[in-house]
Design an enzyme around this catalytic site. Structure first.
Site, PDB file in Angstrom:
ATOM      1  N   GLY A  20       0.811  -1.208   0.000  1.00  0.00           N
ATOM      2  CA  GLY A  20       0.000   0.000   0.000  1.00  0.00           C
ATOM      3  C   GLY A  20       0.846   1.260   0.000  1.00  0.00           C
ATOM      4  CG  PHE A  21       0.278   6.170   0.262  1.00  0.00           C
ATOM      5  CD1 PHE A  21       1.449   6.707  -0.259  1.00  0.00           C
ATOM      6  CD2 PHE A  21      -0.446   6.917   1.179  1.00  0.00           C
ATOM      7  CE1 PHE A  21       1.897   7.966   0.140  1.00  0.00           C
ATOM      8  CE2 PHE A  21      -0.019   8.168   1.582  1.00  0.00           C
ATOM      9  CZ  PHE A  21       1.159   8.693   1.070  1.00  0.00           C
ATOM     10  CG  ASP A  41      -1.216  -5.390  -0.196  1.00  0.00           C
ATOM     11  OD1 ASP A  41      -2.345  -5.465  -0.743  1.00  0.00           O
ATOM     12  OD2 ASP A  41      -0.765  -4.327   0.269  1.00  0.00           O
ATOM     13  CG  ASP A  66      -8.302 -10.932   2.754  1.00  0.00           C
ATOM     14  OD1 ASP A  66      -7.925 -10.299   3.764  1.00  0.00           O
ATOM     15  OD2 ASP A  66      -9.448 -10.828   2.267  1.00  0.00           O
ATOM     16  CE1 TYR A 159      -8.998   3.050   7.848  1.00  0.00           C
ATOM     17  CE2 TYR A 159      -9.362   5.298   8.599  1.00  0.00           C
ATOM     18  CZ  TYR A 159      -8.504   4.292   8.213  1.00  0.00           C
ATOM     19  OH  TYR A 159      -7.140   4.514   8.182  1.00  0.00           O
ATOM     20  CB  THR A 189      -0.013  10.468   5.469  1.00  0.00           C
ATOM     21  OG1 THR A 189       0.021  10.503   6.908  1.00  0.00           O
ATOM     22  CG2 THR A 189       1.397  10.271   4.948  1.00  0.00           C
TER      23      THR A 189
END
Length: 324
Positions: A20-21, A41, A66, A159, A189
């Site tokens: 991910g980022f 991931d 997963d 979330y 971020t």
């Protein structure tokens, strides 16, 4: 306060959501230290492109799986880990609508499975939480002692509450099992490797500005965010990992600006002809966000160094190359 480097050559680290980022930048930093890193991931929001430059590195292993289904049978996962960093979770507002159950699962069953593995390995467990734990805050700036103002059934709740559950689970394992744990609350971020269609303000504004399209600001544009360049965040996370502190600890910057100011700044830095337009504001969108960094400074010696203009220029250049 100076934190000594605790993890380096000879240490094995598991990073969930590693493509991910933010996690991919964290993986880079750990590899640069000499750690052996396993990145796990399922590529729902992460991208192999983010770690492609590491695929031939002997100390790096990428496992496609997963984590919400448990740790798979893979040789790289059979050996003990010295630290486990749970960074996996879709995290943008568009993800909240598209992937609600996935977000809830990775913040609950996946967290519990990783806490069990950390306990078995005697590993330090670092939980990537979020400023969303504060909801639409009544306190400004937000201190770690603030309990938050969260709508438990709103569109963002999948979330918010998943992360709050993860924090509770992490502390439960610390208290009842003696697990070495840490919680970092990550504020807004940005930087290279964000998805152009991420749904968050900065990649959206940059993509629109580079195309010369209207910049779509939600609501009046008066709501504020404090934006943190990814390199500053990664440094803060590693300081917390090394420190042995439990947290929660806020990590971000105090560079607070309105969404209107952010849009106008990006238009100027892109030398774009785009005009700012206003669209309907999404439900439960927080009015303001800025971390109180007192604890991070006192416990970790943390100090962000990248200015908004510098960080935004780097990010714009990344998107310019990516979007052609």
């Amino acid at each position: 306060m100076k934190v000594a480097e605790r993890y380096g050559p000879g240490h094995r680290i598991l990073v969930t959501g590693g493509a991910g980022f933010v996690p991919s930048h964290l993986v880079d930093a750990l590899i640069a230290r000499g750690c052996a890193v396993v990145a796990l991931d399922n590529f729902v929001t992460g991208s192999k492109e983010n770690v492609a430059h590491l695929l031939d590195t002997p100390t790096f292993t990428l496992v496609e799986a997963d984590i919400s289904d448990g740790l798979p049978a893979h040789p790289a996962l059979s050996e003990r880990f010295d630290a486990i960093l749970h960074m996996a979770s879709p995290a943008s507002p568009t993800d909240f609508e598209k992937l609600p159950v996935e977000i809830l699962r990775v913040g609950s069953v996946a967290t519990l499975a990783l806490l069990e593995r950390a306990t078995a390995d005697g590993a330090r467990f670092l939980m990537a939480s979020t400023s969303e734990a504060y909801g639409d805050p009544k306190e400004h700036p937000q201190r770690e002692t603030y309990w938050g103002n969260v709508n438990p059934i709103g569109i963002r709740s999948v979330y918010d509450e998943a992360k709050r559950f993860s924090e509770a689970a992490t502390m439960a394992y610390r208290r009842s099992r003696g697990l070495d744990t840490a919680i970092v609350r990550i504020f807004n971020t940005y930087g290279p490797r964000m998805r152009p269609d991420d749904g968050r303000a900065i990649p959206t504004f940059i993509s629109q500005a580079l195309r010369g399209a209207p910049i779509t600001v939600h609501g009046s544009g008066n709501q504020t965010r404090s934006i943190c360049y990814v390199a500053d965040l990664v440094r803060g996370i590693l300081l917390l990992l090394d420190s042995g502190e439990a947290g929660p600890v806020n990590c971000g910057t105090e560079h607070e600006m309105s969404m209107r100011q952010l849009a106008e700044t990006i238009v100027s830095l892109c030398d774009s002809s785009s005009e700012v337009t206003y669209v309907t504001r999404s439900a439960d969108d927080p009015e303001m966000r800025r971390p109180d960094l007192t604890l991070a400074r006192e416990l970790l010696g943390y100090e962000p160094t990248v200015t908004p203009d510098e960080g935004l220029r780097r990010t714009i250049e990344y998107f310019r190359e990516r979007l052609g």
